[in-house]
Design an enzyme around this catalytic site. Structure first.
Site, PDB file in Angstrom:
ATOM      1  N   GLY A  27      30.549  24.383  31.254  1.00  0.00           N
ATOM      2  CA  GLY A  27      31.887  25.350  30.654  1.00  0.00           C
ATOM      3  C   GLY A  27      32.033  26.438  31.278  1.00  0.00           C
ATOM      4  CB  ILE A  52      31.621  29.073  26.710  1.00  0.00           C
ATOM      5  CG1 ILE A  52      33.163  29.489  25.650  1.00  0.00           C
ATOM      6  CG2 ILE A  52      30.604  29.933  25.738  1.00  0.00           C
ATOM      7  CD1 ILE A  52      33.206  29.306  24.673  1.00  0.00           C
ATOM      8  CG  HIS A  85      41.159  48.593  56.778  1.00  0.00           C
ATOM      9  ND1 HIS A  85      40.180  46.988  56.630  1.00  0.00           N
ATOM     10  CD2 HIS A  85      39.633  49.826  57.358  1.00  0.00           C
ATOM     11  CE1 HIS A  85      38.900  47.591  57.227  1.00  0.00           C
ATOM     12  NE2 HIS A  85      39.077  48.662  57.178  1.00  0.00           N
TER      13      HIS A  85
END
EC number: 1.8.1.4
Length: 464
Positions: free
Chosen positions: A181, A183, A443
């Site tokens: 996950g 963590i 840009h």
């Protein structure tokens, strides 16, 4: 025994509890804040802040090793001093915690109680051995704790959770991370880049919070460049051997593996802290996890003057969501029975890996098939990303076919945390893909990749 009569009792002095306390006070209620543990939120002590400190050190080490393609050479090996890394992590962590503690302790003494609260009945709380609180309304904001499956509990101090990582004085040599996950990914990559030998054992193909199959597959391959990553592992045995742990597991192909590690970092999720509240003494209906059944909009538990906020309700365990829920719960408790639904902000989540992972709005998994088009961009040839040699990433944006509104996105790529904020604002404003493309894009910036994904979606809509 001291007795206190109060309008609102707030149980828990974390992010949600502090917000609830302030909101109830602002609404004119008499309020008491109850905390049984140390002051300082989960975020400051063992969550957001110390993890980002460890990640920052890891990114510095990784950058130092990655300069040669620019023609910049570090002569000799890059040396990571684990003790110095952890000293900074803990020192800065303590500084952040100090700010929270100072803020909490600035609340007048008569509005704070130290001790664990237990329900005596629906409206009476026992706090420690010293105070009985008669509260007209209650906010439960007790947070959550890491879940450690029974298999790993027998390993003693060789099985750790994320809280324990930030108590280390030095970095380990070899770590198994169980759970892929948020963590697990963040700490696993950080430890690997700081020199630890990391094996991550995920299950059911999970890669962080991602649900889009293409983005998930791309992210899996990216992380496999940082550590050994099994996304469909099944751990069969975990055995303590002195100061080491031996794991036996099968990979996705069914092949059996055995290896020895200094620690097993268990990141198998978190569970709401309800065990100390003695909810069995109340008439509150609880679910299978022991959490009172509540309305996710008002946060009210049934018809009771009880409200549940933050990680304790396990709806969206994120700091900003906890703060918002705390404010709503505190305000509703103060104004009860005139309760109002919580208006949630646009959903946003970020994994602070490199490249970063982010999700905004609806997940791919939540969208009805045929109701949307997917705009795509690869960051591999995106200008600014390639200039910085951070050109790895894949983004999908989802646009509703009928309304042309942007409804969600999932991606892995450079500067994901910043692009996530732009998209969450666009989502909350209800912008169409056309309105988003009419916005300015400088840009060269990484955000030009977002524009490419939006153009891809618009082009599909144009031929329908």
């Amino acid at each position: 025994m001291k007795t206190l009569h109060i309008d609102v009792a707030v149980i828990g002095a974390g992010s949600a509890g502090l917000s609830a306390f302030r909101a109830a006070k602002a609404a004119g209620a008499s309020v008491v804040l109850i905390e049984g543990g140390a002051y300082g939120t989960t975020c400051a002590r063992v969550g957001c802040m110390p993890s980002k400190l460890l990640i920052a050190a890891a990114e510095a080490a990784h950058a130092a090793r990655s300069m040669a393609p620019f023609g910049v050479h570090v002569d000799g090996a890059v040396r990571v001093d684990g003790r110095e890394v952890m000293a900074r992590v803990k020192g800065e962590r303590d500084r952040f915690v100090g700010f929270v503690v100072e803020s909490t302790e600035s609340i007048p003494d008569e509005e704070r109680l130290i001790g664990y609260a237990q329900f005596i009945d629906d409206n009476v709380l026992q706090v420690g051995e010293h105070t009985r609180v008669h509260a007209k309304r209650v906010v439960i904001a007790t947070g959550s704790s890491p879940y450690v499956p029974a298999m790993y509990q027998a390993l003693g101090d060789r099985a750790i959770v994320n809280d324990d990582v930030f108590a280390w004085d030095d970095l380990p040599r070899k770590v198994a991370v169980v759970g892929a996950g948020v963590i697990g990914l963040e700490l696993g990559q950080a430890l690997a880049w700081l020199g630890a030998d990391v094996t991550m054992l995920g299950a059911r193909g999970r890669v962080g919070p991602l649900s889009d199959p293409a983005i998930k597959d791309y992210a899996r391959d990216v992380f496999r460049d940082s550590f050994h990553f099994e996304t469909h592992a099944q751990v069969e045995a975990a055995t303590r051997e002195g100061d080491s742990v031996r794991l036996r597991y099968r990979d996705g192909a069914g092949e059996l593996h055995e290896d020895t590690f200094d620690y097993v970092l268990v990141t198998a999720g978190r569970r709401p802290n309800m065990d100390k509240l003695a909810l069995h003494n109340t008439t509150l209906e609880v679910d299978a996890r022991g959490v009172p059944v509540f309305d996710p909009l008002t946060l009210q538990a049934g018809k009771h003057p009880v409200f549940i906020a933050g990680d304790a309700n396990d709806v969206l365990p994120l700091l900003h969501e906890a703060a918002d829920e705390g404010r709503a719960a505190g305000d509703n408790a103060a104004r009860y029975p005139d309760v109002k639904p919580l208006v949630r902000r646009a959903a946003i989540s970020v994994v602070f890996s490199e490249p970063g992972i982010a999700m905004v709005g609806a997940r791919f998994l939540d969208l009805a098939d045929g109701s949307f088009v997917t705009g795509e961009v690869s960051f591999e040839d995106q200008g600014r990303s390639r200039v910085m040699l951070r050109n790895r990433g894949l983004m999908h944006v989802y646009v509703d076919r009928d309304t042309r509104r942007f409804v969600g996105a999932e991606w892995i790529g450079p500067d994901a945390e910043h692009i996530a904020h732009l998209l969450s604002w666009a989502l909350q404003m209800g912008l169409t893909v056309d309105a988003m493309l009419a916005m300015p894009f400088y840009h060269p910036v990484v955000e030009e990749g977002l524009r490419s994904a939006l153009r891809s979606a618009a082009a599909q809509l144009a031929v329908m």
